[in-house]
Write a protein that holds these residues in place. Structure first.
Motif, PDB file in Angstrom:
ATOM      1  N   ARG A 182      31.707  32.681  45.776  1.00  0.00           N
ATOM      2  CA  ARG A 182      30.683  31.663  45.547  1.00  0.00           C
ATOM      3  C   ARG A 182      31.215  30.565  44.627  1.00  0.00           C
ATOM      4  O   ARG A 182      30.988  29.373  44.855  1.00  0.00           O
ATOM      5  CB  ARG A 182      29.441  32.302  44.934  1.00  0.00           C
ATOM      6  CG  ARG A 182      28.281  31.327  44.757  1.00  0.00           C
ATOM      7  CD  ARG A 182      27.013  32.030  44.299  1.00  0.00           C
ATOM      8  NE  ARG A 182      27.148  32.592  42.965  1.00  0.00           N
ATOM      9  CZ  ARG A 182      27.139  33.888  42.690  1.00  0.00           C
ATOM     10  NH1 ARG A 182      26.997  34.772  43.668  1.00  0.00           N
ATOM     11  NH2 ARG A 182      27.272  34.324  41.448  1.00  0.00           N
TER      12      ARG A 182
ATOM     13  N   ASP B  66      33.626  28.388  46.528  1.00  0.00           N
ATOM     14  CA  ASP B  66      32.911  27.557  47.497  1.00  0.00           C
ATOM     15  C   ASP B  66      32.206  26.389  46.809  1.00  0.00           C
ATOM     16  O   ASP B  66      32.234  25.257  47.293  1.00  0.00           O
ATOM     17  CB  ASP B  66      31.906  28.414  48.268  1.00  0.00           C
ATOM     18  CG  ASP B  66      31.302  27.662  49.455  1.00  0.00           C
ATOM     19  OD1 ASP B  66      32.082  27.185  50.303  1.00  0.00           O
ATOM     20  OD2 ASP B  66      30.062  27.557  49.507  1.00  0.00           O
ATOM     21  N   ASN B  67      31.580  26.674  45.659  1.00  0.00           N
ATOM     22  CA  ASN B  67      30.907  25.606  44.913  1.00  0.00           C
ATOM     23  C   ASN B  67      31.900  24.545  44.450  1.00  0.00           C
ATOM     24  O   ASN B  67      31.626  23.341  44.508  1.00  0.00           O
ATOM     25  CB  ASN B  67      30.163  26.181  43.706  1.00  0.00           C
ATOM     26  CG  ASN B  67      28.968  27.015  44.105  1.00  0.00           C
ATOM     27  OD1 ASN B  67      28.463  26.897  45.213  1.00  0.00           O
ATOM     28  ND2 ASN B  67      28.504  27.871  43.197  1.00  0.00           N
ATOM     29  N   TRP B  68      33.048  24.987  44.005  1.00  0.00           N
ATOM     30  CA  TRP B  68      34.076  24.041  43.566  1.00  0.00           C
ATOM     31  C   TRP B  68      34.582  23.205  44.742  1.00  0.00           C
ATOM     32  O   TRP B  68      34.778  21.988  44.638  1.00  0.00           O
ATOM     33  CB  TRP B  68      35.227  24.803  42.919  1.00  0.00           C
ATOM     34  CG  TRP B  68      36.455  23.963  42.707  1.00  0.00           C
ATOM     35  CD1 TRP B  68      36.655  23.026  41.746  1.00  0.00           C
ATOM     36  CD2 TRP B  68      37.645  23.980  43.506  1.00  0.00           C
ATOM     37  NE1 TRP B  68      37.892  22.459  41.881  1.00  0.00           N
ATOM     38  CE2 TRP B  68      38.525  23.025  42.952  1.00  0.00           C
ATOM     39  CE3 TRP B  68      38.059  24.710  44.618  1.00  0.00           C
ATOM     40  CZ2 TRP B  68      39.785  22.781  43.487  1.00  0.00           C
ATOM     41  CZ3 TRP B  68      39.311  24.471  45.148  1.00  0.00           C
ATOM     42  CH2 TRP B  68      40.157  23.522  44.583  1.00  0.00           C
ATOM     43  N   ARG B  69      34.769  23.849  45.899  1.00  0.00           N
ATOM     44  CA  ARG B  69      35.276  23.140  47.070  1.00  0.00           C
ATOM     45  C   ARG B  69      34.308  22.046  47.523  1.00  0.00           C
ATOM     46  O   ARG B  69      34.714  20.959  47.944  1.00  0.00           O
ATOM     47  CB  ARG B  69      35.515  24.143  48.201  1.00  0.00           C
ATOM     48  CG  ARG B  69      36.090  23.533  49.469  1.00  0.00           C
ATOM     49  CD  ARG B  69      36.396  24.609  50.492  1.00  0.00           C
ATOM     50  NE  ARG B  69      35.204  25.361  50.855  1.00  0.00           N
ATOM     51  CZ  ARG B  69      34.324  24.948  51.779  1.00  0.00           C
ATOM     52  NH1 ARG B  69      34.500  23.787  52.387  1.00  0.00           N
ATOM     53  NH2 ARG B  69      33.279  25.698  52.070  1.00  0.00           N
ATOM     54  N   ARG B  70      32.996  22.322  47.423  1.00  0.00           N
ATOM     55  CA  ARG B  70      31.985  21.371  47.877  1.00  0.00           C
ATOM     56  C   ARG B  70      31.748  20.238  46.863  1.00  0.00           C
ATOM     57  O   ARG B  70      31.304  19.154  47.238  1.00  0.00           O
ATOM     58  CB  ARG B  70      30.662  22.101  48.131  1.00  0.00           C
ATOM     59  CG  ARG B  70      30.722  23.092  49.287  1.00  0.00           C
ATOM     60  CD  ARG B  70      29.430  23.901  49.351  1.00  0.00           C
ATOM     61  NE  ARG B  70      29.485  24.914  50.373  1.00  0.00           N
ATOM     62  CZ  ARG B  70      29.171  24.707  51.662  1.00  0.00           C
ATOM     63  NH1 ARG B  70      28.770  23.506  52.051  1.00  0.00           N
ATOM     64  NH2 ARG B  70      29.257  25.683  52.540  1.00  0.00           N
ATOM     65  N   ALA B  71      32.012  20.530  45.583  1.00  0.00           N
ATOM     66  CA  ALA B  71      31.710  19.542  44.542  1.00  0.00           C
ATOM     67  C   ALA B  71      32.770  18.459  44.489  1.00  0.00           C
ATOM     68  O   ALA B  71      33.900  18.627  44.944  1.00  0.00           O
ATOM     69  CB  ALA B  71      31.599  20.234  43.187  1.00  0.00           C
ATOM     70  N   ASN B  72      32.390  17.342  43.892  1.00  0.00           N
ATOM     71  CA  ASN B  72      33.311  16.218  43.749  1.00  0.00           C
ATOM     72  C   ASN B  72      33.772  16.086  42.300  1.00  0.00           C
ATOM     73  O   ASN B  72      33.978  14.977  41.799  1.00  0.00           O
ATOM     74  CB  ASN B  72      32.643  14.924  44.204  1.00  0.00           C
ATOM     75  CG  ASN B  72      33.647  13.787  44.333  1.00  0.00           C
ATOM     76  OD1 ASN B  72      34.829  14.021  44.584  1.00  0.00           O
ATOM     77  ND2 ASN B  72      33.179  12.562  44.134  1.00  0.00           N
TER      78      ASN B  72
END
Length: 395
Positions: A24, A27-33
């Motif tokens: 999780r 995934d959160n890091w991958r989606r964030a800018n």
């Protein structure tokens, strides 16, 4: 020697997929800018703008938590206590902070034991965390913070390397701790009555009552002896604690009766190496007697340094838990691996240390009851020489 950093568990356990919390977070890091965390470093004094912004951030939370890791001066300790009072937050002080053994209005000494309760972890989860100083000893506290996932998690240290094993810190601030505390005290509003602090205090008093009822008696156990030792430390002594279980027993069970603020420890991958030499150097550097609580493997790893203990101009009282091996591993997943566990992890040795004490000219006693331990310790602190108190523990 190659020192490699691996995630726990280190035992040969199989998993078909990434653990859910780790997946999780990735995934959160991958989606964030934006990066997972940011750092403020460079100037030795944090700017007034940074302090004002942080003060606004922390003053809006009703569930703020103040953590004290390793602190290195009385100035830092006094500043942390002043900030705790100014914020009105619970203070969770690691044994290496020098604040864990002293009473304090907002000090919550038994946080590790409280974190063992699932219901309390839910009720006491913080929204904002401010961590001052070095790393934390308590694995349960770290897991509690990881599960709580506070929206604001600030770590303040004079050193550049962040203390963030679970990647939950949102801001690293490299600055002088005492100056930071003083500046933030000036900016935060006066604290209000806090239900959050009250809940921590009530739970802490309950644990203290249970410990007072169950840690007295004649049976030799490491938690009970660690608690009794904390109650009998002379004001003139500093405390040095070996890695593995001794530091954890004190962090979990120590009383706040002693008032001792000078607490040293070797932490890290090689924490049990050089324990006796470091304890002796600690006494020489502070120019005061030192009580050293250690385990048998830590002593065996540095047994030649008993020569330093014996010749120290400032007495070093070595209190030794001898449970015949490294039983900290009994609490880790690797204990489930049968083949080679006893030989390669516990490493039982069968040694006693009377002859070692005699070889190096140390006074020696091996008490058989808890009361005898405290009597022997009190006698040792009255002598102007170093000594070894061996406490055999049935593992």
């Amino acid at each position: 020697h190659v020192n490699c950093m691996f995630r726990e568990p280190l035992a040969p356990l199989t998993a078909e997929a990434l653990p859910e919390p780790f997946a999780r977070a990735v995934d959160n890091w991958r989606r964030a800018n934006q990066p997972i965390s940011t750092s403020v470093s460079g100037p030795p004094e944090i700017t007034a703008r940074d302090i004002a912004a942080l003060a606004r951030e922390v003053s809006t939370s009703e569930r703020g938590l103040l953590l004290a890791g390793g602190l290195h001066s009385e100035i830092e300790r006094k500043a942390v206590l002043a900030l705790s009072s100014a914020l009105g937050w619970p203070l969770l002080a690691d044994i290496t902070s020098g604040l864990r053994l002293s009473p304090g209005k907002q000090l919550i000494p038994y946080y590790d034991l409280l974190a063992a309760s699932e219901s309390l972890r839910r009720k006491l989860a913080p929204e904002v965390v401010l961590h001052l100083g070095g790393k934390l000893t308590s694995k349960r506290l770290q897991q509690f913070l990881k599960d709580a996932a506070p929206s604001v998690f600030v770590h303040v240290s004079p050193y550049g390397e962040p203390v963030d094993p679970d990647h939950i810190v949102t801001r690293h601030i490299q600055t002088n701790i005492a100056s930071f505390c003083d500046a933030l005290c000036e900016e935060v509003p006066s604290p209000q009555e806090s239900d959050y602090l009250t809940r921590w205090q009530q739970a802490n008093r309950l644990v203290e009552d249970i410990l007072n009822q169950n840690c007295d008696g004649e049976r030799l156990s490491e938690p009970a002896i660690a608690r009794a030792l904390s109650r009998n430390l002379p004001d003139s002594h500093a405390l040095f604690v070996a890695s593995s279980m001794p530091i954890r027993w004190l962090d979990m069970y120590a009383s706040t009766d002693a008032g001792v603020t000078q607490v040293g420890a070797n932490r890290g991958a090689s924490g049990i190496d050089g324990t006796m030499a470091t304890a002796t150097g600690y006494a020489q550097g502070l120019e005061q007697p030192v009580t050293c609580l250690t385990g048998d493997l830590a002593l065996l790893h540095d047994i030649n340094s008993l020569a330093l203990v014996s010749s120290s101009t400032w007495p070093v009282i070595v209190v030794l838990f001898n449970n015949n091996g490294g039983h900290i591993f009994d609490m880790l997943p690797v204990a489930k691996v049968r083949e080679g566990y006893e030989q390669h992890f516990v490493s039982p040795h069968g040694f006693r240390f009377a002859d070692a004490a005699a070889q190096f000219g140390l006074a020696y006693v091996c008490p058989s009851t808890a009361n005898d331990v405290i009597g022997a310790y009190r006698d040792a602190t009255q002598q102007d020489r170093s000594s070894l108190i061996e406490i055999p523990i049935d593992a």
